[in-house]
Design a protein around this motif. Structure first.
Motif, PDB file in Angstrom:
ATOM      1  N   GLU B 138       0.831  -1.219   0.000  1.00  0.00           N
ATOM      2  CA  GLU B 138       0.000   0.000   0.000  1.00  0.00           C
ATOM      3  C   GLU B 138       0.865   1.269   0.000  1.00  0.00           C
ATOM      4  N   TRP B 139       1.992   1.214   0.730  1.00  0.00           N
ATOM      5  CA  TRP B 139       2.835   2.399   0.881  1.00  0.00           C
ATOM      6  C   TRP B 139       4.003   2.462  -0.108  1.00  0.00           C
ATOM      7  N   ALA B 140       4.294   1.362  -0.791  1.00  0.00           N
ATOM      8  CA  ALA B 140       5.439   1.338  -1.709  1.00  0.00           C
ATOM      9  C   ALA B 140       5.382   2.421  -2.803  1.00  0.00           C
ATOM     10  N   ALA B 158      11.560  -0.246  -3.267  1.00  0.00           N
ATOM     11  CA  ALA B 158      10.525   0.525  -2.572  1.00  0.00           C
ATOM     12  C   ALA B 158      10.011  -0.204  -1.329  1.00  0.00           C
ATOM     13  N   ARG B 159       9.795  -1.515  -1.429  1.00  0.00           N
ATOM     14  CA  ARG B 159       9.249  -2.264  -0.293  1.00  0.00           C
ATOM     15  C   ARG B 159      10.238  -2.286   0.874  1.00  0.00           C
ATOM     16  N   GLU B 160      11.535  -2.360   0.563  1.00  0.00           N
ATOM     17  CA  GLU B 160      12.533  -2.351   1.652  1.00  0.00           C
ATOM     18  C   GLU B 160      12.556  -1.001   2.358  1.00  0.00           C
ATOM     19  N   VAL B 161      12.355   0.079   1.614  1.00  0.00           N
ATOM     20  CA  VAL B 161      12.321   1.403   2.248  1.00  0.00           C
ATOM     21  C   VAL B 161      11.111   1.492   3.188  1.00  0.00           C
ATOM     22  N   VAL B 202      19.323   0.431  -2.952  1.00  0.00           N
ATOM     23  CA  VAL B 202      19.406   0.111  -4.381  1.00  0.00           C
ATOM     24  C   VAL B 202      19.748  -1.371  -4.499  1.00  0.00           C
ATOM     25  N   THR B 203      18.912  -2.093  -5.241  1.00  0.00           N
ATOM     26  CA  THR B 203      19.125  -3.530  -5.407  1.00  0.00           C
ATOM     27  C   THR B 203      20.344  -3.738  -6.307  1.00  0.00           C
TER      28      THR B 203
END
Lengths: 206, 206
Positions: B138-140, B158-161, B202-203
């Motif tokens: 939802e927040w990504a 984004a999900r990790e952030v 960054v992946t």
């Protein structure tokens, strides 16, 4: 006389007490890792540890008392910090230690079990907080030294930086099914270091 | 005929089913927040919800089944994300929502209870992971939009952030007795934003 005979079982009382405690806590940790707090039964722990039931009931009293002593022992056994000479190196060493611990097939479930046990028992929660207080305090000097070396801004809250290294690894363990791999440890260290350098952990003037 | 009479208790079946579920899940949440999984008894939940025992046993079966459905409902009820136009603003809104939830006298213990319940039950764990997957998803977009605006480097996960915003708040709740205050929420947002800007999420090229 018997105390000096050198026969098995005739060690000094302190030694025997310490061995009984070690055996009981090992057994308690095994049970917790296998089935959580719900599975922790003092009679079962006594049997596994090959220690008399009465001793276990008298000394630890309840499952919560046993968990509290296990946490005190874990704090005593906690590994000393690594010093690499750089902030990122030190935080990586810390992150990898946490990652290896949480990914370990015995230690991971054991940590889940004690965190769960603390959720609704104030005595266990107090012992758990004390364990983390000691562990965070052990690693805080890495951050203080980075401030002294000029790697981090003055006023950086060292304990918050140390917590920031562990937090994403625990969050990953508890809320996702994703692997706790080396990459997640290195990302945790890298992001805590970057945030600290940017001043995100500088305590506001009070 | 009765279905159209407009008398209380004669709403369409869908409405009644939904009301029964809402009452049962509300009661289950209350019990979990008060005493954790150990206190969750289906007959007690039925009594509190003023719903027939048989209905509760037939529909939810076990405490674990009830917790899984509660988590599914929490995912459905999850508040939509806030859009402020800046990365820091969005992450702060997210962090404050998490902080208010965990600091809430009912919600905080409820989250502790479901995390604890998931520790040794695979079905509860799967429902819990699904809840966080939905919430993080939802927040990504906040983070994805920040990449598009050029606030963050391309390739940022984004999900990790988003997870990095929540992680310190959960870690604080579970491992310390420190207050979950607004300052801890803002620090969580600020440090996740700073680490993301520095490229810590960054992946690596695969």
């Amino acid at each position: 006389m018997a105390a000096d005979s050198g026969e098995p079982g005739t060690l000094r009382p302190g030694g025997r007490t310490a061995r009984v405690r070690a055996a009981v806590l090992q057994a308690a940790g095994d049970v917790l890792a296998e089935g959580g707090l719900a599975a922790l039964d003092l009679a079962d722990v006594a049997r596994r540890a090959e220690v008399g039931r009465t001793t276990v009931y008298r000394r630890w009293g309840t499952p919560a008392g046993l968990v509290a002593d296990l946490l005190a022992d874990m704090a005593e056994q906690s590994l000393p910090r690594t010093e690499t000479g750089t902030l990122l190196g030190d935080l990586e060493a810390n992150a990898r230690l946490v990652q290896r611990t949480l990914a370990d097939p015995r230690q991971g479930p054991l940590f889940k079990a004690v965190l769960a046990a603390a959720a609704f028992d104030p005595r266990t929660a107090a012992a758990l907080h004390r364990f983390y207080e000691i562990r965070v305090g052990e690693w805080a000097p890495c951050v203080e030294q980075a401030v002294e070396r000029g790697e981090l801004p003055p006023g950086t809250d060292a304990r918050e930086v140390v917590r920031a290294v562990s937090a994403p690894l625990y969050y990953r363990l508890l809320t996702t099914g994703l692997p706790l791999d080396r990459a997640s440890a290195d990302r945790a260290a890298r992001s805590a270091a970057a945030a600290a350098r940017a001043g995100a952990f500088v305590t506001p003037e009070s």
